[in-house]
Design an enzyme around this catalytic site. Structure first.
Site, short mmCIF file in Angstrom:
data_model
loop_
_atom_site.label_atom_id
_atom_site.label_comp_id
_atom_site.label_asym_id
_atom_site.label_seq_id
_atom_site.Cartn_x
_atom_site.Cartn_y
_atom_site.Cartn_z
N LEU A 208 0.85 -1.19 0.00
CA LEU A 208 0.00 0.00 0.00
C LEU A 208 0.88 1.24 0.00
CD1 LEU A 208 -2.55 -0.96 2.82
CD2 LEU A 208 -3.08 -0.79 0.40
N HIS A 209 0.61 2.18 -0.91
CA HIS A 209 1.33 3.44 -0.85
C HIS A 209 0.57 4.60 -1.48
CE1 HIS A 209 2.24 2.40 -5.04
NE2 HIS A 209 2.59 3.66 -5.22
N ARG A 210 -0.53 4.33 -2.21
CA ARG A 210 -1.27 5.41 -2.86
C ARG A 210 -1.89 6.33 -1.82
NH1 ARG A 210 0.10 5.50 -8.28
NH2 ARG A 210 0.23 3.34 -9.03
N PRO A 211 -1.83 7.65 -2.05
CA PRO A 211 -2.38 8.60 -1.08
C PRO A 211 -3.83 8.31 -0.69
CG PRO A 211 -1.06 9.77 -2.69
CD PRO A 211 -1.13 8.34 -3.16
N ASP A 282 -2.01 -1.65 -4.34
CA ASP A 282 -2.51 -0.50 -5.07
C ASP A 282 -1.46 -0.02 -6.08
OD1 ASP A 282 -0.66 0.73 -3.40
OD2 ASP A 282 -2.13 1.88 -2.26
#
Length: 365
Positions: A208-211, A282
């Protein structure tokens, strides 16, 4: 022909490696082709940067701009200032940018303002989601690109709708898959395999890393809880991006089967993906790698710039919709996941085609 090749973040490193190899092969055959590799320093964490250069046998960059962290505007400005100085001191015939990170857009703009031609590798892909910084990077880069190297017929069609002449579009395939196929025999089991007692197809990989997934603590907490509730107690291996680690710091995330680990190198991470029951992510690039490795992929996004991974591959979009997520996990556990096929020209020869096209273009100019 003198080429300046730009890399700034983990996905870029994976894409430039085979291009460098293809250029080196042509030079060994007597072709007048040279390159300078510029690392913008957009990713500066060792596991996300230096380790990838070592594992993928990427030569030491000729220059590292060392821009580090910052807001979108701060990073863009720092990259542009540093890259402008680089092009002034080391003129070239062509700048190659790859992917869709901040470095891609910033260096393309600087090159065009310096009256240098730009080739965009992975041109034409779109998610349609302007909330993604990457989507803006794609749009700006493609609006000033001279040569468009594409991964799919979807990208070709999009560029044609924008009015890009067919003579400027080169359908070459997916350069990321060149790297995956070359290094697949070298994938290595990470030490955590034994430490956690993992076994093939009996765990998940989570990224997970998407804003929109990680910027709001309460929603991130709920998302992780929802994923854990569908995991049936199987281990969830979560290599935590530095940005996500900062955000997780304020949460009390603790589940017996959720294992937060430091970022892995390319060879260890893809070993985990290859042997996982499924990937929950993501990331766009991971959906491509999962498709080629025939690993089910549950994508926590509502849109994708890589529709071929859904139409042909092993990827399903669920966004943050609880019902879609439940349906996806039920399909996985019941053995009804789509098997998927490898998209056209994702064959490990993309970089060779790119460099062959470039040589032909410059011979005719």
């Amino acid at each position: 022909m003198n080429i300046t090749l730009v890399a700034g973040a983990r996905p870029n490193f994976i894409k430039v490696a085979p291009i460098i190899e293809a250029i080196t092969r042509q030079k060994a055959r007597g072709m007048a082709i040279n390159y300078r590799l510029i690392h913008t320093g957009q990713h500066y964490d060792t596991n996300l940067s230096a380790r990838f250069f070592e594992e993928l046998n990427i030569p030491t960059p000729d220059l590292n701009l060392e821009v580090g962290s910052g807001t979108q505007a701060e990073q863009t400005a720092a990259i542009m200032i540093g890259f402008e100085r680089e092009l002034h001191q080391n003129p070239c015939d062509l700048v190659i940018v790859v992917g869709d990170v901040t470095s891609t857009m910033a260096c393309a703009i600087v090159a065009k303002k310096a009256h240098i031609q730009v080739a965009h590798v992975e041109a034409g892909i779109r998610s349609g989601d302007l909330n993604m910084p990457e989507e803006i990077n794609r749009m700006v880069t493609d609006s000033i690109t001279d040569y468009f190297f594409t991964t799919s017929t979807y990208a070709n069609a999009h560029l044609k709708r924008l009015g890009v002449p067919e003579s400027k579009i080169f359908f070459v395939g997916n350069v990321m898959i060149d790297t995956l196929m070359k290094h697949a025999p070298r994938f290595k089991r990470p030490p955590l395999w034994e430490a956690l007692g993992l076994s093939a197809k009996q765990y998940f990989v989570l990224t997970l890393h998407r804003p929109h997934n990680v910027d709001h603590p309460q929603e991130l907490d709920q998302l992780i809880a929802r994923i854990v509730s569908h995991s049936q107690g199987l281990p969830l291996i979560f290599p935590v991006h530095p940005r996500t680690q900062t955000l997780l710091g304020g949460l009390q995330v603790s589940y017996d089967n959720l294992h937060l680990i430091a970022p892995l190198g390319y060879l260890e991470f893809n070993y985990l993906v290859k042997h996982a029951l499924a990937v929950i992510t993501d990331s766009g690039g991971i959906t491509e790698e999962a498709t080629v490795m025939h690993v089910p992929c549950i994508t926590l996004r509502d849109t994708t710039e890589r529709p071929e991974t859904c139409a042909m591959g092993t990827n399903i979009l669920v966004g943050n919709d609880p019902k879609l997520m439940e349906t996806a996990f039920n399909r996985l556990y019941s053995g009804q996941w789509q098997e998927g096929v490898i998209p056209e020209l994702w064959d490990g020869q993309t970089a060779t085609r790119i460099v062959d096209h470039l040589i032909a273009l410059f011979k005719s100019s």
